[in-house]
Design a protein around this motif. Structure first.
Motif, PDB file in Angstrom:
ATOM      1  N   SER A  38      32.509 103.476 -18.399  1.00 41.51           N
ATOM      2  CA  SER A  38      31.908 104.346 -19.397  1.00 41.51           C
ATOM      3  C   SER A  38      31.736 105.743 -18.800  1.00 41.51           C
ATOM      4  N   THR A 179      28.519 106.919 -22.393  1.00 40.46           N
ATOM      5  CA  THR A 179      27.240 106.520 -21.801  1.00 40.46           C
ATOM      6  C   THR A 179      26.094 106.548 -22.793  1.00 40.46           C
ATOM      7  N   THR A 183      24.751 101.077 -23.350  1.00 39.87           N
ATOM      8  CA  THR A 183      23.784  99.994 -23.206  1.00 39.87           C
ATOM      9  C   THR A 183      23.625  99.224 -24.508  1.00 39.87           C
ATOM     10  N   LEU A 221      30.429 104.090 -14.060  1.00 36.82           N
ATOM     11  CA  LEU A 221      30.228 105.296 -14.853  1.00 36.82           C
ATOM     12  C   LEU A 221      31.054 106.450 -14.287  1.00 36.82           C
ATOM     13  N   GLU A 232      23.583 112.539 -18.143  1.00 35.37           N
ATOM     14  CA  GLU A 232      23.912 111.335 -18.924  1.00 35.37           C
ATOM     15  C   GLU A 232      24.166 110.147 -18.012  1.00 35.37           C
ATOM     16  N   GLY A 236      22.076 106.907 -18.110  1.00 36.48           N
ATOM     17  CA  GLY A 236      22.816 105.673 -18.355  1.00 36.48           C
ATOM     18  C   GLY A 236      22.503 104.596 -17.335  1.00 36.48           C
TER      19      GLY A 236
END
Length: 354
Positions: A38, A179, A183, A221, A232, A236
């Motif tokens: 992500s 991000t 979740t 990430l 971010e 995240g």
């Protein structure tokens, strides 16, 4: 990176807003079966996901690269026709490896689910014709995410007795949503809790979460050394940890090497460059050192020094997350298939994969 080119773990900092310890994945190389990638839009997460897939496939392994956003970015990355809802080989990897790709579509995933578990594919096609499938996944986005992640889970667990390890794929890479949504996308049990407390949707969500929260999954990430992408990434990581999802590594993309030594950067940032020395260097290069040119070079050097200082500060924020960090360089001419192979080798050199 350290002097050997490996990702730096840094100091572990617990930013989980819970009392329970973080469940981050162990430091690389990553031996997971599911790699979720992500990153903020524009950071190059699809490029990183493609390079990771090739790196994982190197040495004779079979890897599936998946996407769920309907933008056909994998096909563009590997310069192939748009992907159907079927797994198709898009690349070979050094040592006899293979990379397959799949663009997962929620409606097709639902039809496949109905056929697989209820033998109702014809009924599903009828629902599709009257728009019921699209209606259901639009008014209940959590259901769409269950369908998308459910297909990823199926690929991770799919048996194949003819292959070493007994699985169809040695690893699956998911080019996931950004991000800001990752979740919620992965934490499907929480998303459908208000919709289905029991029944097939809830059962499917729970089975997906069993994979997403297992030791075989890591969420990586991708970021740039800029304020918004880094923020971010920090947010995240905190959200993933709070949801009990295992954070893997951080891939810093588009890294630029400073053009000046540290001493020169300090002088440029403070406006103390030796103008006469700079003019002499311009003259030695065969260019007339006009006053306007020298002044422009001084201003450009100061801007470069400020950018380097900002990037180093942002790198400090990334290091403080306590996750291994991997770097991919800025490519001036754009990313093509050759660059993907180069990036795959860089990730292997930095020991992101074994």
């Amino acid at each position: 990176m350290d002097r050997n080119g490996r990702g730096r773990p840094g100091t572990v900092v617990d930013v989980t807003p819970q009392e329970t310890p973080s469940r981050d994945a162990a430091d690389g190389p990553w031996h997971c079966r599911l790699h979720v990638v992500s990153g903020k839009g524009g950071t190059g997460k699809t490029t990183a996901a493609g390079a990771l897939a090739v790196a994982l496939a190197t040495g004779g392994r079979r890897v599936l690269l998946t996407e769920v956003e309907g933008r056909q970015q994998i096909a563009q990355l590997f310069d192939t026709p748009p992907l159907p809802y079927a797994e198709r080989k898009v690349a070979s990897a050094p040592g006899g490896g293979e990379v397959f790709a799949l663009a997962i579509d929620a409606e097709e995933a639902l039809l496949e689910y109905l056929e697989m578990f209820y033998n109702l594919r014809r009924a599903g096609r009828a629902l599709e014709r009257i728009g019921a499938v699209d209606f259901a996944t639009t008014i209940a986005p959590g259901v769409r995410d269950v369908l998308l992640t459910g297909k990823v889970k199926e690929a991770v667990n799919r048996p194949d007795g003819t292959r070493p390890g007994g699985r169809a794929y040695d690893a699956v890479v998911l080019d996931a949503p950004p991000t800001g949504r990752i979740t919620r996308f992965l934490n499907v049990s929480a998303e459908v809790a208000g919709l289905a407390r029991m029944g097939p949707i809830r059962t499917q969500a729970d089975s997906v979460m069993a994979v997403m929260r297992s030791e075989q999954t890591a969420v990586h990430l991708v970021t740039l050394l800029e304020e918004m992408p880094v923020q971010e990434t920090v947010d995240g990581v905190a959200e993933l940890r709070a949801a009990g999802l295992r954070v893997g590594g951080v891939i810093v993309n588009m890294v630029r090497t400073p053009l000046l030594a540290d001493e020169d950067l300090a002088r440029a940032g403070a406006g103390r460059l030796d103008v006469e020395e700079l003019a002499a260097g311009v003259k030695a290069a065969g260019i007339a050192p006009a006053a306007g040119l020298v002044d422009a070079l001084v201003a450009e050097a100061a801007q470069h020094a400020r950018r380097v200082a900002l990037e180093r500060a942002e790198r400090g924020e990334i290091d403080a997350l306590g996750r291994p960090v991997y770097e991919l360089p800025l490519v001036a001419d754009g990313v093509d298939i050759g660059v993907i192979y180069q990036f795959a080798e860089l990730l292997r050199m930095q020991r992101m994969v074994g």
